[in-house]
Design an enzyme around this catalytic site. Structure first.
Site, PDB file in Angstrom:
ATOM      1  N   GLY A 110       0.828  -1.203   0.000  1.00  0.00           N
ATOM      2  CA  GLY A 110       0.000   0.000   0.000  1.00  0.00           C
ATOM      3  C   GLY A 110       0.858   1.246   0.000  1.00  0.00           C
ATOM      4  N   LYS A 111       0.272   2.359  -0.233  1.00  0.00           N
ATOM      5  CA  LYS A 111       0.985   3.634  -0.112  1.00  0.00           C
ATOM      6  C   LYS A 111      -0.040   4.748   0.001  1.00  0.00           C
ATOM      7  CE  LYS A 111       5.385   4.815  -0.118  1.00  0.00           C
ATOM      8  NZ  LYS A 111       6.491   3.968   0.327  1.00  0.00           N
ATOM      9  N   GLY A 112       0.324   5.806   0.723  1.00  0.00           N
ATOM     10  CA  GLY A 112      -0.577   6.939   0.846  1.00  0.00           C
ATOM     11  C   GLY A 112       0.166   8.233   0.635  1.00  0.00           C
TER      12      GLY A 112
END
Ligand code: NAD
Length: 421
Positions: A110-112
């Protein structure tokens, strides 16, 4: 930050796809399987209103991409930067899927990110923005579903705010919702040094494989921050290597007889840069092309490109940074006989100790630093051996081999779990 612009060679999403495609083709995966593995599972766009110090309201844009949750909760950092885009977040999330798989830890990717220049916000405004992001997306985050961490311009402070916000909403303290926390707020011993330590272990394993002595080897380090500084320190202290050149935003320095790394680390902490370090000369040419045995790019993406790859002298490149080498440069380096330890393997020490932090949070039992370091070494040596084995067997680069190992691990879980319809 990737300066993608019109140059497709520098587009992180394009690069991530090209790296995936090459390995997937070697594995002979069907089109549908490739599509499924490549596409992010879900990307959320969240608009974040924040009351600024002057009473005005500013609306920021935040993203969270879960590329994959098939091997475990999505795992990956949150970036605060004015140039964050949805494409960049998705590319970085896919790299996390492959990184967690190659390191063989039970996480997806994931990444934000939030589109913001954090230097323009007060501490209070940053805290309100971080808390708003954590609260608005709290239905997505969770120890069993999606576990963020720090990335560019976020660190322990933001992770502590994140834990507090999430815990307030869930009415109990929930440390395992993020990693990279301060020690006093459920952090792990050894986390700060973990990425650099992993870089050191991978370089050590590469030298062993190639039968090149690491003792006395000449190393150049681009980016003397957390990853570059710790890698340099451990390569000297634990392996007897010599750091002959170092750079950061302040400039580049060198000393062919070796820099005094402990003194340089102290100097950088005080002066905020390597420039002017006593016992060194300024380096006016590119540090990437410096005459050395080992190069550690530990700054930004897209540093080694088709334009400079042919001039690189190092025999081994240990990618501390994410995406420092473009796919076009990879081909040139491979043809030159340069061994690139790919980012998804070489800098996976950070996420591996993040996994240990999550495990310790869930057990409520904390390990001494030597235990964290021993477990990290064990994990990385196994991952390195798996990748080298495939590279030798398939006669492919370490990058293609690492992707092959990772993709196979993720695909195997899909095969076993089956397709829910
Ligand atoms: P950092 O901010 O501590 O250090 C970055 C360093 O790069 C600084 O010294 C900065 O001055 C230097 N730098 C920036 N632009 C430069 C340029 N054009 N030329 C030379 N030096 C330049 O960041 P970090 O945590 O050490 O991260 C470095 C890289 O490693 C990033 O790509 C990051 O995504 C990657 N990474 C970090 C971790 C981690 O645990 N910190 C884990 C995996 C990957």
């Amino acid at each position: 930050m990737a300066a993608a612009g019109a140059n497709s060679q520098l587009n992180p999403l394009e690069n991530a796809k090209r790296q995936f495609d090459e390995a997937a083709a070697k594995l002979g995966l069907a089109e549908g399987a490739k599509e499924m593995l490549k596409k992010p599972r879900r990307t959320t766009i969240q608009h974040l209103p924040v009351v600024m110090d002057d009473g005005s309201i500013q609306v920021f844009t935040g993203y969270r991409c879960q590329h994959s949750i098939v091997r475990g909760p999505a795992k990956g950092g949150i970036r605060f930067h004015q140039d964050v885009t949805i494409e960049e977040v998705e590319a970085l999330a896919s790299w996390m899927t492959w990184k967690c798989a190659v390191a063989d830890i039970p996480f997806g990717g994931g990444k934000g990110g939030i589109v913001v220049d954090p230097r323009k916000l007060s501490k209070g405004e940053l805290e309100r923005l971080t808390r708003r992001y954590a609260a608005d997306l709290s239905d997505i985050f969770g120890p069993d579903s999606d576990v963020p961490a720090p990335d560019v311009n976020t660190g322990e402070r933001e992770m502590a705010w994140f834990v507090d916000t999430y815990s307030m909403h869930s009415r109990r303290t929930e440390y395992a919702v993020v990693t990279g926390k301060p020690l006093e707020v459920g952090g792990s011993a050894g986390r700060r040094e973990a990425t650099g330590r992993g870089v050191m272990i991978c370089i050590e394993q590469m030298c062993k494989h190639l039968n090149i002595p690491l003792k006395g080897a000449r190393v150049a380090v681009q980016g003397f921050g957390n990853v570059g500084g710790v890698s340099a320190d451990l390569l000297v202290r634990d392996c007897g290597a010599m750091i002959v050149a170092a750079s950061d935003v302040s400039g580049a320095i060198h000393n062919p007889d070796g820099l005094d790394v402990p003194a340089l680390l102290k100097y950088v902490a005080e002066k905020k840069g390597v420039a002017g370090f006593p016992g060194s000369q300024p380096l006016t040419t590119s540090i990437l092309e410096y005459d050395c045995d080992i190069l550690v790019p530990a700054a930004l993406e897209n540093q080694i490109t088709a334009e400079n790859a042919a001039n690189i002298k190092a025999k081994i490149i240990g990618e501390g940074a994410n995406g420092p080498t473009t796919p076009d440069a990879d081909k040139i380096l491979e043809a030159k006989g340069c061994w690139v330890i790919p980012d998804i393997l070489c800098n996976s020490g950070g996420v591996t100790v993040s996994y240990f932090e999550w495990v310790q949070n869930r057990m409520g039992f904390y390990w001494p630093e030597h235990e964290v370091n021993d477990r990290l070494r064990e994990k990385l040596e196994l991952a390195f051996a798996d990748v080298v084995k495939v590279a030798v067997r398939e006669k492919v680069s370490m990058r293609v081999a690492a992707y092959m190992v990772a993709i196979q691990r993720v695909w195997r879980v899909y095969e076993l779990r089956g397709m829910y319809a």
